[in-house]
Design an enzyme around this catalytic site. Sequence first.
Site, PDB file in Angstrom:
ATOM      1  N   HIS A  89     -33.282 -22.552  26.746  1.00  0.00           N
ATOM      2  CA  HIS A  89     -33.514 -21.165  27.035  1.00  0.00           C
ATOM      3  C   HIS A  89     -33.182 -20.838  28.321  1.00  0.00           C
ATOM      4  O   HIS A  89     -33.862 -20.139  29.078  1.00  0.00           O
ATOM      5  CB  HIS A  89     -34.941 -20.773  26.569  1.00  0.00           C
ATOM      6  CG  HIS A  89     -35.206 -20.950  25.106  1.00  0.00           C
ATOM      7  ND1 HIS A  89     -34.267 -20.610  24.075  1.00  0.00           N
ATOM      8  CD2 HIS A  89     -36.408 -21.207  24.496  1.00  0.00           C
ATOM      9  CE1 HIS A  89     -34.704 -20.729  22.893  1.00  0.00           C
ATOM     10  NE2 HIS A  89     -36.225 -21.161  23.076  1.00  0.00           N
TER      11      HIS A  89
ATOM     12  N   ARG B  20     -30.606 -25.055  23.042  1.00  0.00           N
ATOM     13  CA  ARG B  20     -30.154 -26.118  24.209  1.00  0.00           C
ATOM     14  C   ARG B  20     -28.965 -26.352  24.527  1.00  0.00           C
ATOM     15  O   ARG B  20     -27.908 -26.021  23.750  1.00  0.00           O
ATOM     16  CB  ARG B  20     -30.874 -27.286  23.239  1.00  0.00           C
ATOM     17  CG  ARG B  20     -32.385 -27.321  23.138  1.00  0.00           C
ATOM     18  CD  ARG B  20     -32.806 -28.364  22.114  1.00  0.00           C
ATOM     19  NE  ARG B  20     -34.305 -28.221  21.991  1.00  0.00           N
ATOM     20  CZ  ARG B  20     -35.161 -27.455  21.273  1.00  0.00           C
ATOM     21  NH1 ARG B  20     -34.375 -26.588  20.664  1.00  0.00           N
ATOM     22  NH2 ARG B  20     -36.260 -27.276  21.435  1.00  0.00           N
TER      23      ARG B  20
ATOM     24  N   HIS C  30     -36.893 -13.456  21.440  1.00  0.00           N
ATOM     25  CA  HIS C  30     -37.734 -14.393  21.236  1.00  0.00           C
ATOM     26  C   HIS C  30     -39.414 -13.754  20.703  1.00  0.00           C
ATOM     27  O   HIS C  30     -40.137 -14.307  20.759  1.00  0.00           O
ATOM     28  CB  HIS C  30     -38.093 -15.528  22.344  1.00  0.00           C
ATOM     29  CG  HIS C  30     -38.340 -16.853  21.780  1.00  0.00           C
ATOM     30  ND1 HIS C  30     -39.130 -17.148  21.210  1.00  0.00           N
ATOM     31  CD2 HIS C  30     -37.651 -17.831  21.993  1.00  0.00           C
ATOM     32  CE1 HIS C  30     -39.310 -18.444  20.844  1.00  0.00           C
ATOM     33  NE2 HIS C  30     -38.145 -18.877  21.248  1.00  0.00           N
TER      34      HIS C  30
ATOM     35  N   GLU D  59     -34.311 -15.924  15.754  1.00  0.00           N
ATOM     36  CA  GLU D  59     -33.779 -15.914  16.898  1.00  0.00           C
ATOM     37  C   GLU D  59     -32.351 -15.819  16.673  1.00  0.00           C
ATOM     38  O   GLU D  59     -31.303 -16.751  16.455  1.00  0.00           O
ATOM     39  CB  GLU D  59     -34.121 -16.961  18.125  1.00  0.00           C
ATOM     40  CG  GLU D  59     -35.530 -17.171  18.152  1.00  0.00           C
ATOM     41  CD  GLU D  59     -35.687 -18.429  18.780  1.00  0.00           C
ATOM     42  OE1 GLU D  59     -35.159 -18.956  19.525  1.00  0.00           O
ATOM     43  OE2 GLU D  59     -36.748 -19.152  18.052  1.00  0.00           O
TER      44      GLU D  59
HETATM   45  C1  BGC Z   1     -37.031 -23.530  19.983  1.00  0.00           C
HETATM   46  C2  BGC Z   1     -38.018 -24.439  19.912  1.00  0.00           C
HETATM   47  C3  BGC Z   1     -38.804 -24.487  21.151  1.00  0.00           C
HETATM   48  C4  BGC Z   1     -39.426 -22.594  21.192  1.00  0.00           C
HETATM   49  C5  BGC Z   1     -40.297 -22.834  22.536  1.00  0.00           C
HETATM   50  C6  BGC Z   1     -37.554 -22.105  20.188  1.00  0.00           C
HETATM   51  O1  BGC Z   1     -36.401 -21.147  20.249  1.00  0.00           O
HETATM   52  O2  BGC Z   1     -36.137 -23.446  18.716  1.00  0.00           O
HETATM   53  O3  BGC Z   1     -37.608 -25.824  19.848  1.00  0.00           O
HETATM   54  O4  BGC Z   1     -39.853 -25.186  21.059  1.00  0.00           O
HETATM   55  O5  BGC Z   1     -38.354 -22.061  21.228  1.00  0.00           O
HETATM   56  O6  BGC Z   1     -40.752 -21.729  22.578  1.00  0.00           O
END
Ligand code: BGC
Length: 365
Positions: A114, A88, A186, A329
């Site tokens: 992201h 974020r 991810h 991640e």
């Molecule tokens: C974040 C989560 C988010 C997710 C979405 C993660 O990397 O930490 O807060 O909901 O990604 O897939």
Amino acid sequence: MKKKTHSIPESRNFETTLNAKNTHLFVLENKRGMQITLTDYGARLVSVLVPDKQGNLRDVVLGFDHIDAYIKADEPYYGATIGRFANRIRGGQFTLADGSHYQTTPNQGKDTLHGGAYGFHKRVWDRRVNSIEQEISFFLVSPDGEEGFPGTLSTCVTYRLTDDNEIQISYRAETTKTTVINLTNHAYFNLNGEDNETVLDHHLQIFATHYLPTDQDQLPLGVVAPVEQTPFDFLQPKPIGRDLAAENEQLRIGLGYDHCFVLDQQVSKSENGLKIYRAAMAKAPDSGIRLDVWTSEPAMQLYTTNVFSGKDRGKSGVYYVKNCGFALETQHFPDAPNLPIGPGTVLQPDEIFMSETRYCFSVEK
Ligand code: BGC
């Protein structure tokens, strides 16, 4: 636990055209029979087939057997490369040292998550396959101003499958103007196979004595907190689910684990010119499959599919529900451009961004 041997998706299911670019499925296989598949849609890992303690192949990453399912999925990030800025950015805003102020696309309330609405996970990357080296490189040029970020950013992500059952992911990027960058992968893992409902029984170890607590919007508070005597202490391996029911404000905010750990960087090795550090270890007692994570990145977000809706139906037909997978991640600190702590994420035009993460698989009988 489901025990069947998994297989890779069919290539033709990944052949379509998106934004005037053709998409594909690529297969890499090593001498020990481990197979991984990737698609240029999001430069993403689609499947990872590794032998379990009986020698059966299990697909240990969540995902789909058809590209349409990736495009329509409730959760868009399965296995994908995340950029330009993983995690974020508060208010989608930051100011660089020269005073220039930027507003990036808000896609989670007021914040940017992201990389914004049209992040790297939604793009069709160019690609070059080197089957002999068991590697594939994906290339993407993101124009100046895309999603609000300054500079034309040229990114290359290379996945290499070694004969030691390691997936080595290397990132390289260059910019035409001063910018910020934070790249990650991810993938969601379930080391019993993606058709199993929970990872809460997996043992997880994270080499981090500190983590980043967040506010209600899951943005770091700007303090580094010790994990000691909290549910965030994974210094010794413990089942992921063991402390989930603890009374803890941070677990309440994250609806479980959805936090960034500051890696201790105690154990390292240097290869290909980059120093990588031991970050985490996970194992599933049932399958015997073990994952070791090494990275050059200073931090790592643990996220255990806390807000999965159960609508996405995976490769084996099983619906993906809360806690059916975990993501590790590797990255810089979330919201780094606005934080007084942690290593910087600014990339200058005369620099080359380089980063590497390895997912290393083995079996413990
Ligand atoms: C974040 C989560 C988010 C997710 C979405 C993660 O990397 O930490 O807060 O909901 O990604 O897939």
